[in-house]
Design a protein around this motif. Sequence first.
Motif, PDB file in Angstrom:
ATOM      1  N   GLU A   1       0.749  -1.181  -0.062  1.00  0.00           N
ATOM      2  CA  GLU A   1       0.099   0.079   0.036  1.00  0.00           C
ATOM      3  C   GLU A   1       0.895   1.272  -0.062  1.00  0.00           C
ATOM      4  N   LYS A   2       1.961   1.059   0.499  1.00  0.00           N
ATOM      5  CA  LYS A   2       2.823   2.340   0.818  1.00  0.00           C
ATOM      6  C   LYS A   2       3.579   2.388  -0.754  1.00  0.00           C
ATOM      7  N   SER A   3       3.711   1.395  -1.486  1.00  0.00           N
ATOM      8  CA  SER A   3       4.338   1.543  -2.592  1.00  0.00           C
ATOM      9  C   SER A   3       3.403   2.323  -3.624  1.00  0.00           C
ATOM     10  N   ALA A   4       2.024   2.360  -3.378  1.00  0.00           N
ATOM     11  CA  ALA A   4       1.133   3.109  -4.008  1.00  0.00           C
ATOM     12  C   ALA A   4       0.759   4.327  -3.757  1.00  0.00           C
ATOM     13  N   SER A   5       1.420   5.004  -2.533  1.00  0.00           N
ATOM     14  CA  SER A   5       1.102   6.299  -2.162  1.00  0.00           C
ATOM     15  C   SER A   5       1.612   7.170  -2.709  1.00  0.00           C
ATOM     16  N   PRO A   6       1.322   8.666  -2.624  1.00  0.00           N
ATOM     17  CA  PRO A   6       2.056   9.766  -3.456  1.00  0.00           C
ATOM     18  C   PRO A   6       3.621   9.766  -3.002  1.00  0.00           C
ATOM     19  N   GLU A   7       3.928   9.527  -1.707  1.00  0.00           N
ATOM     20  CA  GLU A   7       5.267   9.731  -1.398  1.00  0.00           C
ATOM     21  C   GLU A   7       6.238   8.639  -2.398  1.00  0.00           C
ATOM     22  N   VAL A   8       5.542   7.634  -2.710  1.00  0.00           N
ATOM     23  CA  VAL A   8       6.339   6.633  -3.549  1.00  0.00           C
ATOM     24  C   VAL A   8       6.404   7.013  -4.923  1.00  0.00           C
ATOM     25  N   LEU A   9       5.097   7.730  -5.282  1.00  0.00           N
ATOM     26  CA  LEU A   9       5.136   8.382  -6.724  1.00  0.00           C
ATOM     27  C   LEU A   9       6.237   9.479  -6.916  1.00  0.00           C
ATOM     28  N   ASP A  10       6.532  10.319  -5.688  1.00  0.00           N
ATOM     29  CA  ASP A  10       7.446  11.272  -5.844  1.00  0.00           C
ATOM     30  C   ASP A  10       8.740  10.593  -5.674  1.00  0.00           C
ATOM     31  N   GLY A  11       9.078   9.482  -5.687  1.00  0.00           N
ATOM     32  CA  GLY A  11      10.356   8.787  -5.556  1.00  0.00           C
ATOM     33  C   GLY A  11      11.233   9.090  -4.290  1.00  0.00           C
ATOM     34  N   LYS A  12      10.350   9.216  -3.385  1.00  0.00           N
ATOM     35  CA  LYS A  12      10.742   9.512  -1.883  1.00  0.00           C
ATOM     36  C   LYS A  12      10.924   8.207  -0.843  1.00  0.00           C
ATOM     37  N   ILE A  13      11.008   7.103  -1.749  1.00  0.00           N
ATOM     38  CA  ILE A  13      11.152   5.888  -0.758  1.00  0.00           C
ATOM     39  C   ILE A  13      12.411   5.231  -1.428  1.00  0.00           C
TER      40      ILE A  13
ATOM     41  N   LEU B   1      12.578  -1.067 -11.254  1.00  0.00           N
ATOM     42  CA  LEU B   1      11.416  -0.487 -11.456  1.00  0.00           C
ATOM     43  C   LEU B   1      11.335   0.980 -11.448  1.00  0.00           C
ATOM     44  N   ARG B   2      12.295   1.646 -10.953  1.00  0.00           N
ATOM     45  CA  ARG B   2      12.486   3.347 -10.957  1.00  0.00           C
ATOM     46  C   ARG B   2      12.559   3.547 -12.464  1.00  0.00           C
ATOM     47  N   GLY B   3      11.707   4.619 -12.602  1.00  0.00           N
ATOM     48  CA  GLY B   3      11.745   5.244 -13.932  1.00  0.00           C
ATOM     49  C   GLY B   3      12.494   6.735 -13.892  1.00  0.00           C
ATOM     50  N   ILE B   4      11.464   7.528 -14.368  1.00  0.00           N
ATOM     51  CA  ILE B   4      12.198   9.070 -14.356  1.00  0.00           C
ATOM     52  C   ILE B   4      11.983   9.990 -13.098  1.00  0.00           C
ATOM     53  N   GLU B   5      11.447   9.397 -12.140  1.00  0.00           N
ATOM     54  CA  GLU B   5      11.198  10.173 -10.972  1.00  0.00           C
ATOM     55  C   GLU B   5      12.462  10.426 -10.375  1.00  0.00           C
ATOM     56  N   ARG B   6      12.569  11.636  -9.423  1.00  0.00           N
ATOM     57  CA  ARG B   6      13.884  12.054  -9.026  1.00  0.00           C
ATOM     58  C   ARG B   6      14.415  10.896  -7.803  1.00  0.00           C
ATOM     59  N   VAL B   7      15.673  10.708  -8.105  1.00  0.00           N
ATOM     60  CA  VAL B   7      16.348  10.154  -6.840  1.00  0.00           C
ATOM     61  C   VAL B   7      16.657  10.753  -5.773  1.00  0.00           C
ATOM     62  N   MET B   8      15.999  10.405  -4.480  1.00  0.00           N
ATOM     63  CA  MET B   8      16.234  11.422  -3.314  1.00  0.00           C
ATOM     64  C   MET B   8      17.649  10.995  -2.940  1.00  0.00           C
ATOM     65  N   PRO B   9      18.276  12.114  -2.264  1.00  0.00           N
ATOM     66  CA  PRO B   9      19.638  11.923  -1.467  1.00  0.00           C
ATOM     67  C   PRO B   9      19.640  10.820  -0.640  1.00  0.00           C
ATOM     68  N   GLU B  10      18.700  10.633   0.230  1.00  0.00           N
ATOM     69  CA  GLU B  10      19.076   9.340   1.032  1.00  0.00           C
ATOM     70  C   GLU B  10      18.896   8.117   0.354  1.00  0.00           C
ATOM     71  N   ASP B  11      18.457   8.116  -0.821  1.00  0.00           N
ATOM     72  CA  ASP B  11      18.389   6.825  -1.567  1.00  0.00           C
ATOM     73  C   ASP B  11      19.532   6.674  -2.583  1.00  0.00           C
ATOM     74  N   ARG B  12      20.449   7.581  -2.570  1.00  0.00           N
ATOM     75  CA  ARG B  12      21.712   7.315  -3.448  1.00  0.00           C
ATOM     76  C   ARG B  12      22.612   6.245  -2.787  1.00  0.00           C
ATOM     77  N   GLN B  13      23.311   5.647  -3.717  1.00  0.00           N
ATOM     78  CA  GLN B  13      24.091   4.597  -3.455  1.00  0.00           C
ATOM     79  C   GLN B  13      25.734   5.160  -3.558  1.00  0.00           C
ATOM     80  N   SER B  14      26.602   4.876  -2.430  1.00  0.00           N
ATOM     81  CA  SER B  14      27.675   5.364  -2.443  1.00  0.00           C
ATOM     82  C   SER B  14      28.597   4.731  -3.584  1.00  0.00           C
TER      83      SER B  14
END
Length: 514
Positions: free
Chosen positions: A5-17, A45-58
């Motif tokens: 359910e979380k993955s269908a929420s607006p937060e997910v759609l903004d790429g914030k998870i 599964l990610r497309g063109i939504e923004r990759v948030m700083p906390e989701d970046r890989q080092s």
Amino acid sequence: MTSLEKSASPEVLDGKIPVENTMNEVETSGRAQTWFRKVFLGVELRGIERVMPEDRQSKGVINNLLMWWSVNCVLTTIPIGTLGPAIFGMGLRDTILSIIGFTILGCFTTAFCATLGPKLGLRQMVISRFSFGWWGAVVLSLLNIITQIGFSVIAVILGGQTLVYVCGSNLPLSVAIIIVSVMTLLICFFGYDLVHKWERYAWILISIIMCILYGTGHKYYSWTPSTSSGADLAGSVLSFGGVVFGSVIGWAPIAADYNVMLPEDTNAWKVFGLTFLGLFIPLVFVETLGALYGAALINNPAWNAIYEDGNAGLGSVLGESLSSLGGFGKFLVFILALSVVSNNVPNTYSAALSIQTLGKPFQRIPRFIWTVLVAVIYTVAGVAGKSRLSEILNNFLSILSYWTTPFVIVLALEHFVFRRRNGYNVDDYNDRSKLPLGLAGGLAFIIGVVGAVLGMNQTWYVGPVGKLTGTYGGDLGFEMAIGFTTVSFLVLRHFELKYSGREQLREYPSPNYI
């Protein structure tokens, strides 16, 4: 709330998870999402939504250098160098100097675009919305889709021709083209991580094979001077230089796509420098090899006959050069044929992302499905154009710079002049009402293309400025595009900001400015 359910929420759609829970803004039910994950295990599964700083890989920024090295140290790069002696009648000295000079110019453009990925966390065509507006980005995305498919057509034809040389008449060229396309698709289908893992190591063996090719063909190299001089030679240099420049700047519309996972505070100069070197070293190294073989074709009638054969081409010439090594030489040719996959992977992956940039309805379809469609299109086109590789290469790469040059100039001026103090509000990337109208960027782009047309020199059209250099003219397309775009955008963007009332570069915190 469950994880589905979380993955269908607006937060997910903004790429914030985190990446593993992102669904490309696909509006599907929890059951459908579960089916995607089970059937396509490991697919990005990610497309063109923004990759948030906390989701970046080092990931180390050195991957920038290795990736672009693998992408360009391939069989597909060799024919570019052959055009100097074989098509434009240039001597080796003039050809190699042209390769170095025009490659440097092209590397500046692509390396700049690459720096935007870590800072903004957005794909290159999405970033263009901040300069060209929503609809301008749609037009550019369409052009980029055509560009990447064009690159792919060249790659699969050349790779297929070389496989035919190895396998003989038992393998039809059409089947060989399909084999190369399927191998590319298998990597691109799974996405960003597998693309980087492949490109991180693919360059090693191919670089060794290129060195061997330098040695096996040495007795046929010809250092004869250019067949023309003065203004005629200048025209040849400009026309060949346009092809070389086009082969480099063609990566600019996708450069940021492969840096979005780098941390936001990654040093921009490191990204720029390593991208520059990752492009410059292999391009000059491999195109110079192509120039040597282009000159060798003049001295070796047998090789030239193979080169002119639509079902054989340059791949077979390289095979003949390695034939002195016996069975090991054929093995090297086989590996060289498969090297086009490294070149074709970013074309396929980024073309799918550009399709998603066309609008939200396209975003709702996962990237990997668009990847399959792109692969089908360039496979069919490759089979249809399999006997006209040299013609496709010459015309396509020259024309390529006519739109990519205005694109990069507008992007750079927007970045360094108009957003120097204010930066980007990256949260606006998918909100049409908060993006600039794009009138300035769109008009400057059109004016830049007009400049390119005035300076172009193609077999089917020569612009009035292009006619001025020598008997046969010289291609000044991208140079004219630079001047026309720069002047017009600086003026038009000023008035757009002043009078449109749409987007006034408000005072945002600007950690994203480079």
